[in-house]
Design a protein around this motif. Structure first.
Motif, PDB file in Angstrom:
ATOM      1  N   HIS A  86      -3.502  -6.754  -1.347  1.00 30.72           N
ATOM      2  CA  HIS A  86      -4.430  -6.136  -2.297  1.00 30.72           C
ATOM      3  C   HIS A  86      -4.620  -6.924  -3.587  1.00 30.72           C
ATOM      4  CE1 HIS A  86      -3.301  -2.798   0.353  1.00 30.72           C
ATOM      5  NE2 HIS A  86      -4.505  -2.335   0.083  1.00 30.72           N
ATOM      6  N   SER A 140      -4.464  -9.000   6.217  1.00 35.62           N
ATOM      7  CA  SER A 140      -4.619  -7.635   6.735  1.00 35.62           C
ATOM      8  C   SER A 140      -4.378  -7.572   8.237  1.00 35.62           C
ATOM      9  CB  SER A 140      -6.003  -7.074   6.401  1.00 35.62           C
ATOM     10  OG  SER A 140      -7.004  -7.681   7.191  1.00 35.62           O
ATOM     11  N   TYR A 157      -5.252   0.443  -5.130  1.00 35.18           N
ATOM     12  CA  TYR A 157      -3.943   0.247  -4.521  1.00 35.18           C
ATOM     13  C   TYR A 157      -2.840   0.303  -5.572  1.00 35.18           C
ATOM     14  CZ  TYR A 157       0.148  -1.806  -2.438  1.00 35.18           C
ATOM     15  OH  TYR A 157       1.441  -2.007  -2.031  1.00 35.18           O
ATOM     16  N   CYS A 193       6.991  -4.278   4.063  1.00 31.05           N
ATOM     17  CA  CYS A 193       5.654  -3.704   3.983  1.00 31.05           C
ATOM     18  C   CYS A 193       5.129  -3.690   2.546  1.00 31.05           C
ATOM     19  CB  CYS A 193       5.710  -2.286   4.546  1.00 31.05           C
ATOM     20  SG  CYS A 193       4.163  -1.418   4.524  1.00 31.05           S
ATOM     21  N   ASN A 242       1.779  -5.644   1.361  1.00 31.79           N
ATOM     22  CA  ASN A 242       0.652  -4.907   0.797  1.00 31.79           C
ATOM     23  C   ASN A 242       0.334  -5.347  -0.631  1.00 31.79           C
ATOM     24  OD1 ASN A 242      -0.661  -2.683   2.477  1.00 31.79           O
ATOM     25  ND2 ASN A 242       1.498  -2.565   3.023  1.00 31.79           N
ATOM     26  N   LEU A 288      -0.200  -7.370   9.312  1.00 31.79           N
ATOM     27  CA  LEU A 288       0.672  -6.209   9.133  1.00 31.79           C
ATOM     28  C   LEU A 288       1.145  -5.709  10.489  1.00 31.79           C
ATOM     29  CD1 LEU A 288      -1.305  -4.239   6.394  1.00 31.79           C
ATOM     30  CD2 LEU A 288       0.721  -5.655   6.082  1.00 31.79           C
TER      31      LEU A 288
END
Length: 194
Positions: free
Chosen positions: A169, A62, A135, A161, A165, A65
């Motif tokens: 998640h 996290s 998510y 991205c 992600n 990013l």
């Protein structure tokens, strides 16, 4: 970048505050002192160590990013508190702290820490389930998110991205399930979380 680490002490303190409160409210006095918290089998200790490392890795994702461009709305939201605006980051840091404290409690035979982690295990597990399920059911295939990810792939250098992600998640649900099902003494979990 500094904002990524300023939230760590706050959420660490929040974890211990919630866990302590739940411990005090959940069990009759002296349950932790009276309960026999035997040394967990080596297999469980190894699982707890692996879960702690993977939890820290998931949280570290996290912080990796890339920030949004100044033209994106997200930039203005993150301007003051960085990535801490996202509930995912809150859940991942709480889960990471939980898994590390669980491992430390087992290695050091700290009965009170074990009681605290048992009392909050189901809450942390629910957060982990939430992060992954919300998510993948609401965000991953949403046209606006897909469009934003395509835009970021056009950057120089490209920022995948969507892939970042996905991995960010994906870990929370398996970590939650393994924490509850394998790394806990279920008798103690029942005593502390009821």
């Amino acid at each position: 970048r500094i904002l990524n680490f300023l939230g760590l002490p706050f959420f660490g303190a929040l974890y211990f505050s919630i866990a302590y409160t739940m411990e005090v409210l959940s069990a009759p006095p002296k349950v932790c002192q009276d309960a026999e918290y035997a040394e967990p089998p080596l297999f469980v200790l190894v699982i707890q160590g692996v879960l702690a490392v993977v939890g820290l890795f998931a949280f570290s994702l996290s912080t990796s990013l890339l920030p949004p461009n100044i033209s994106e709305d997200l930039y203005h939201v993150q301007k003051y508190i960085g990535g801490w605006v996202f509930l995912t980051r809150h859940c991942l840091i709480l889960q990471s702290v939980h898994l590390v404290v669980t491992f430390v409690a087992s290695v050091g035979h700290f009965a009170f820490l074990a009681c605290m982690t048992n009392s909050i295990a189901l809450v942390i597990g629910a957060l982990g389930l939430f992060v992954t399920i919300q998510y993948f059911s609401l965000v991953h295939n949403h046209p606006e998110f897909v469009g934003m990810c395509e835009e970021r792939m056009k950057r120089d250098p490209p920022d995948n991205c969507r892939k970042k992600n996905f991995w960010l998640h994906a870990f929370a649900l398996p970590l939650a399930v393994l924490d509850i099902t394998i790394s806990r003494n279920h008798k103690a979990l029942h005593l502390e979380s009821s």
